[in-house]
Design an enzyme around this catalytic site. Structure first.
Site, PDB file in Angstrom:
ATOM      1  N   ASP A  21      76.226  95.445 -16.604  1.00  0.00           N
ATOM      2  CA  ASP A  21      76.138  96.886 -16.360  1.00  0.00           C
ATOM      3  C   ASP A  21      77.350  97.571 -16.964  1.00  0.00           C
ATOM      4  OD1 ASP A  21      75.826  99.442 -15.347  1.00  0.00           O
ATOM      5  OD2 ASP A  21      76.564  98.910 -13.348  1.00  0.00           O
ATOM      6  N   ASP A  98      60.137  91.419 -26.104  1.00  0.00           N
ATOM      7  CA  ASP A  98      58.984  91.072 -25.300  1.00  0.00           C
ATOM      8  C   ASP A  98      57.834  92.003 -25.684  1.00  0.00           C
ATOM      9  OD1 ASP A  98      57.725  89.675 -23.055  1.00  0.00           O
ATOM     10  OD2 ASP A  98      59.774  89.448 -22.310  1.00  0.00           O
ATOM     11  N   ASP A 199      53.907  88.283 -23.747  1.00  0.00           N
ATOM     12  CA  ASP A 199      53.655  88.068 -22.324  1.00  0.00           C
ATOM     13  C   ASP A 199      52.178  87.732 -22.083  1.00  0.00           C
ATOM     14  OD1 ASP A 199      54.791  88.360 -19.579  1.00  0.00           O
ATOM     15  OD2 ASP A 199      53.255  89.906 -19.417  1.00  0.00           O
ATOM     16  N   GLU A 254      53.362  83.352 -24.321  1.00  0.00           N
ATOM     17  CA  GLU A 254      53.337  82.814 -22.960  1.00  0.00           C
ATOM     18  C   GLU A 254      51.873  82.558 -22.610  1.00  0.00           C
ATOM     19  OE1 GLU A 254      54.863  84.005 -18.484  1.00  0.00           O
ATOM     20  OE2 GLU A 254      53.931  85.531 -19.735  1.00  0.00           O
ATOM     21  N   HIS A 327      63.056  83.829 -16.474  1.00  0.00           N
ATOM     22  CA  HIS A 327      63.106  84.908 -15.470  1.00  0.00           C
ATOM     23  C   HIS A 327      62.031  84.771 -14.397  1.00  0.00           C
ATOM     24  CE1 HIS A 327      59.997  86.050 -18.254  1.00  0.00           C
ATOM     25  NE2 HIS A 327      59.568  86.980 -17.415  1.00  0.00           N
ATOM     26  N   ASP A 328      61.038  83.913 -14.637  1.00  0.00           N
ATOM     27  CA  ASP A 328      59.953  83.720 -13.668  1.00  0.00           C
ATOM     28  C   ASP A 328      60.075  82.402 -12.917  1.00  0.00           C
ATOM     29  OD1 ASP A 328      58.521  86.074 -14.118  1.00  0.00           O
ATOM     30  OD2 ASP A 328      57.351  85.199 -15.751  1.00  0.00           O
TER      31      ASP A 328
END
Length: 558
Positions: A21, A98, A199, A254, A327-328
């Site tokens: 950030d 993505d 995705d 994916e 991330h999943d």
């Protein structure tokens, strides 16, 4: 041996919300990523894969896109995006974005138009159906629990959403929609991006008539009717002809539920579709008959069987992607290693095991530090929509045991991977000066990038070596894989062969010392140790040696 830059690359996945950030609002952003590019360059990675940064209401953390050609306000501006691309290219690195085109957000102008009336030109951009005897058009469940259909009162029909109800599925049967998608892809490629991670791309073709799953249940899994559907290869070949083949880029799809047979079509040698796909078979090894949240212990024999099948079946026909977390998925050291007393050793072992296989390796942010799963005490401390929907369905409505479900979340929940990146031991791990959007893993005071970069024996420096070796030895990229010691309960060992060279890779997946014996048929004159995660007695014979807990070694035989 057809050489390609994307076969020789190592990819690093950034989950932007959790990476860095720059402005103190508690959310990672593009300027934050730019500030850490030297760290990634130093690690040695070639390609950055960026999880979605497009405009989004964030129902599913950016995988619900409301404008494919604008940047999410929280992440910055299009100028920031262009600066990130320039800074990456200046450092000799590439950017893969993505591509989320199985569904959009319900706030995308296509869908806003689509739901205004049945004869709107955008109606056919989505999958609308009338109800079936006052109920949903079929009995499919969504990936995020509940029905895959949502009733729209204004137009008195249901729309399909395989994920959240704010993620309506796009209708790929519509050629006008497909052209819009291809134009959008070209727009990004003309900006200079270097590829797409696509995705759930194998869900874009649904079986005609959208039949219910058999068995008569009110809600049931309909995957047979939308995974690897009847026209999916036709669509991807069209996308390849219209877009992908015009650029020198990297593509990975994916593909949940794809077999090696499917993969050979998606990632075929001729290059008519994609470069590679992500398989999920090894990600399901700890799932019981009740699916993801029905956690069971995984077995090394099963890991050997699945990884070897993908290595062997794609040999000479397709290309593998190599990953153990993203991330999943939960953190790999917590899932496949030992995140307590052997955290450092097992993280290095897992990295060795993966990076020495044939395929393109993917590192997920924090993996190079050995970041671990997190255990938040209260369900409210989690952010992920999948976790909350499952908890509501099973505990609040289903009366299942809170403690049991929390244990499943601790093991498999997606927020394990999404806690902010641990940069240093200062407040909030150096991730933000504000309040982080998701709490940090409290172990950031011991596990962080500053500590890892300063320690020559850290996981970070070990990953640097793994990446460097890949650039120095063609055999690591192009050698043929063969499993050895198939029945050994603790050791996963394999060879890679190219010309007169052979690699021997041995990984002890247990917390015990264990004996390794090289099979007699493997002949060699010299054996050079390329890398290992313990100090080794150089006089030890490779033919018979003792591996320490979670030890890995790689030898080059000539």
């Amino acid at each position: 041996m057809e050489k390609q830059w994307w076969k020789e690359s190592v990819v690093y996945q950034i989950y932007p919300r959790s990476f860095m950030d720059s402005n103190g609002d508690g959310i990672g952003d593009l300027c934050g990523i730019i500030s850490k590019l030297d760290y990634l360059k130093e690690l040695g990675v070639d390609v950055i894969w960026l999880s979605p940064v497009y405009k989004s209401p964030n129902d599913d953390n950016g995988y619900d896109i409301s404008d494919y050609q604008a940047i999410m306000d929280e992440f910055g501006t299009m100028e920031d995006m262009e600066e990130l691309l320039k800074q990456l290219h200046d450092r000799g690195m590439k950017l893969m974005m993505d591509l989320v085109v199985n569904h959009s957000s319900d706030e995308h102008h296509w869908f806003v138009e689509s739901r205004t009336s049945k004869d709107n030109p955008y109606r056919d951009y989505y999958i609308w159906r009338p109800g079936n005897a006052g109920s949903e058009p079929n009995n499919w469940t969504s990936f995020f629990s509940g029905s895959a259909w949502q009733y729209d009162e204004a137009s008195e029909e249901y729309y399909l959403h395989l994920f959240s109800k704010k993620q309506p599925d796009l209708n790929w049967e519509n050629p006008v929609l497909r052209k819009e998608i291809y134009d959008m892809m070209k727009w990004w490629l003309d900006k200079g991006i270097d590829g797409f991670r696509m995705d759930v791309i194998n869900l874009i073709s649904k079986v005609e008539g959208l039949p219910s799953a058999p068995g008569g249940k009110k809600y049931d899994w309909g995957g047979d009717y939308f995974m690897n559907g009847p026209r999916v290869h036709e669509y991807l070949q069209e996308m390849n002809r219209e877009v992908l083949s015009e650029y020198d880029i990297m593509t990975v799809g994916e593909c949940p539920g794809a077999s090696t047979g499917d993969a050979v079509k998606y990632a075929n040698h001729e290059g008519t579709e994609l470069n590679m796909i992500f398989t999920f078979e090894h990600m399901d090894l700890d799932s019981g008959s009740g699916g993801k949240w029905d956690v069971k212990p995984w077995k090394l024999a099963d890991l050997k069987a699945v990884m070897s099948k993908w290595q062997n079946d794609l040999e000479g026909k397709g290309w593998n992607s190599l990953y153990l977390n993203n991330h999943d998925q939960p953190r790999m050291v917590s899932r496949f290693g030992n995140d307590k007393e052997y955290r450092v050793e097992s993280a290095k072992m897992l990295g060795t095991f993966l990076h020495m296989m044939k395929g393109t390796p993917y590192i997920y942010q924090g993996e190079e530090l050995g970041m671990t799963n997190v255990r938040f005490e209260r369900i409210e401390e989690y952010n992920d929509i999948e976790i909350h929907n499952m908890y509501k369905e099973r505990v609040v409505e289903g009366g299942q045991d809170h403690k049991t479900i929390m244990e499943a979340i601790y093991t498999k929940g997606r927020d394990n991977a999404r806690t902010p990146m641990q940069w240093d031991s200062s407040g909030n791990g150096g991730f933000t000066e504000g309040t982080p959007w998701l709490k940090l893993n409290p172990n950031y005071t011991e596990i962080n990038a500053a500590q890892a970069v300063a320690d020559p024996d850290s996981i970070y420096h070990y990953y640097q070596q793994l990446i460097k070796l890949r650039k120095e030895h063609d055999i690591i990229v192009y050698g043929k894989y063969e499993l050895i010691l198939e029945d050994h309960e603790n050791i996963y060992a394999y060879t890679r062969t190219l010309g007169t060279e052979r690699l021997v890779v041995m990984s002890n997946f247990s917390g015990d010392e264990t004996q390794f014996h090289l099979p007699d048929y493997i002949n060699f004159h010299t054996a050079e140790m390329l890398i290992g995660n313990y100090k080794v007695d150089e006089s030890e014979l490779i033919t018979s040696l003792t591996l320490k807990p979670y030890e890995a070694r790689v030898y080059l035989l000539k």
